[in-house]
Design a protein around this motif. Structure first.
Motif, PDB file in Angstrom:
ATOM      1  N   ARG A   1       6.088   7.512   7.519  1.00  0.00           N
ATOM      2  CA  ARG A   1       7.372   8.140   7.898  1.00  0.00           C
ATOM      3  C   ARG A   1       8.481   7.086   7.981  1.00  0.00           C
ATOM      4  O   ARG A   1       9.568   7.256   7.439  1.00  0.00           O
ATOM      5  CB  ARG A   1       7.230   8.892   9.219  1.00  0.00           C
ATOM      6  N   ASN A   2       8.217   5.965   8.642  1.00  0.00           N
ATOM      7  CA  ASN A   2       9.203   4.878   8.747  1.00  0.00           C
ATOM      8  C   ASN A   2       9.494   4.262   7.383  1.00  0.00           C
ATOM      9  O   ASN A   2      10.633   3.923   7.083  1.00  0.00           O
ATOM     10  CB  ASN A   2       8.724   3.809   9.723  1.00  0.00           C
ATOM     11  N   TYR A   3       8.475   4.138   6.566  1.00  0.00           N
ATOM     12  CA  TYR A   3       8.656   3.546   5.242  1.00  0.00           C
ATOM     13  C   TYR A   3       9.597   4.385   4.384  1.00  0.00           C
ATOM     14  O   TYR A   3      10.519   3.856   3.761  1.00  0.00           O
ATOM     15  CB  TYR A   3       7.299   3.384   4.547  1.00  0.00           C
ATOM     16  N   VAL A   4       9.397   5.703   4.360  1.00  0.00           N
ATOM     17  CA  VAL A   4      10.260   6.548   3.521  1.00  0.00           C
ATOM     18  C   VAL A   4      11.677   6.630   4.077  1.00  0.00           C
ATOM     19  O   VAL A   4      12.624   6.821   3.309  1.00  0.00           O
ATOM     20  CB  VAL A   4       9.672   7.963   3.270  1.00  0.00           C
TER      21      VAL A   4
ATOM     22  N   LEU B   1       0.832  -1.202   0.000  1.00  0.00           N
ATOM     23  CA  LEU B   1       0.000   0.000   0.000  1.00  0.00           C
ATOM     24  C   LEU B   1       0.869   1.256   0.000  1.00  0.00           C
ATOM     25  O   LEU B   1       0.665   2.166  -0.809  1.00  0.00           O
ATOM     26  CB  LEU B   1      -0.921  -0.014   1.226  1.00  0.00           C
ATOM     27  N   ALA B   2       1.843   1.302   0.891  1.00  0.00           N
ATOM     28  CA  ALA B   2       2.725   2.465   0.977  1.00  0.00           C
ATOM     29  C   ALA B   2       3.465   2.693  -0.330  1.00  0.00           C
ATOM     30  O   ALA B   2       3.527   3.822  -0.840  1.00  0.00           O
ATOM     31  CB  ALA B   2       3.709   2.303   2.131  1.00  0.00           C
ATOM     32  N   ALA B   3       4.023   1.633  -0.898  1.00  0.00           N
ATOM     33  CA  ALA B   3       4.784   1.771  -2.144  1.00  0.00           C
ATOM     34  C   ALA B   3       3.922   2.331  -3.264  1.00  0.00           C
ATOM     35  O   ALA B   3       4.324   3.267  -3.963  1.00  0.00           O
ATOM     36  CB  ALA B   3       5.379   0.425  -2.545  1.00  0.00           C
ATOM     37  N   GLN B   4       2.714   1.789  -3.428  1.00  0.00           N
ATOM     38  CA  GLN B   4       1.860   2.271  -4.511  1.00  0.00           C
ATOM     39  C   GLN B   4       1.402   3.704  -4.246  1.00  0.00           C
ATOM     40  O   GLN B   4       1.411   4.541  -5.155  1.00  0.00           O
ATOM     41  CB  GLN B   4       0.650   1.358  -4.707  1.00  0.00           C
ATOM     42  N   ALA B   5       1.025   4.006  -3.019  1.00  0.00           N
ATOM     43  CA  ALA B   5       0.579   5.360  -2.687  1.00  0.00           C
ATOM     44  C   ALA B   5       1.695   6.378  -2.917  1.00  0.00           C
ATOM     45  O   ALA B   5       1.470   7.443  -3.499  1.00  0.00           O
ATOM     46  CB  ALA B   5       0.104   5.415  -1.235  1.00  0.00           C
ATOM     47  N   LEU B   6       2.892   6.044  -2.484  1.00  0.00           N
ATOM     48  CA  LEU B   6       4.013   6.969  -2.639  1.00  0.00           C
ATOM     49  C   LEU B   6       4.437   7.089  -4.097  1.00  0.00           C
ATOM     50  O   LEU B   6       4.728   8.191  -4.573  1.00  0.00           O
ATOM     51  CB  LEU B   6       5.171   6.543  -1.750  1.00  0.00           C
TER      52      LEU B   6
END
Length: 112
Positions: free
Chosen positions: A78-81, A55-60
Motif C-alpha cells: 500500500r505504501n509502495y503504490v 520485490l514490490a516493483a517486480q510483483a506489481l
C-alpha cells in the motif's frame, strides 16, 4: 545471486538467494481480474538492501502486465503504490467484500 520470481502455486512472489527463499510478497487472485497483496516480508539478515522495493516493483509490474488490478491490503505494498504513482490507474481500494474473501480464503488455508 539474488533473484525474484513469481511462484503462483504458492501464491507469492519470492526473493531468492541462490535456492533459499529469503523474502516474499503473498497474494490471492480474485475474480480473475484482481490480485490481492496481503503480506510482504524480507528475512531480517537481508534487511536494508532494498530487496523489498525490488520485490514490490517486480510483483506489481508483472501483475499489471498480466492485466490484473492491484488490491493493496499489505501495508508495505500500500505504501509502495502511494509513493510510486505509475501504478495509480491499476489500483483498487480494498472493499469489505474483498477483505471478507481474503479472510475466508486464508482461514480455509489454515485449516488444511
Amino acid at each position: 545471486m539474488i533473484t525474484i520470481r513469481n511462484h503462483p502455486e504458492r501464491g507469492r512472489f519470492e526473493v531468492l538467494d541462490g535456492e533459499a527463499v529469503i523474502g516474499q510478497s503473498a497474494y490471492l487472485d480474485h475474480d480473475g481480474s484482481q490480485r490481492i497483496f496481503y503480506h510482504t516480508v524480507i528475512d531480517e539478515e537481508y534487511g536494508g538492501q532494498g530487496l523489498a522495493g525490488r520485490l514490490a516493483a517486480q510483483a506489481l509490474d508483472e501483475t499489471v502486465a498480466a492485466g490484473l488490478v492491484i488490491v493493496p491490503v499489505c501495508p508495505y505494498i500500500r505504501n509502495y503504490v502511494e509513493k510510486h504513482t505509475r501504478y495509480a490507474a491499476h489500483i483498487r481500494t480494498p472493499t469489505p467484500d474483498i477483505l471478507e474473501f481474503l479472510n475466508t480464503s486464508l482461514a480455509g488455508r489454515a485449516r488444511r
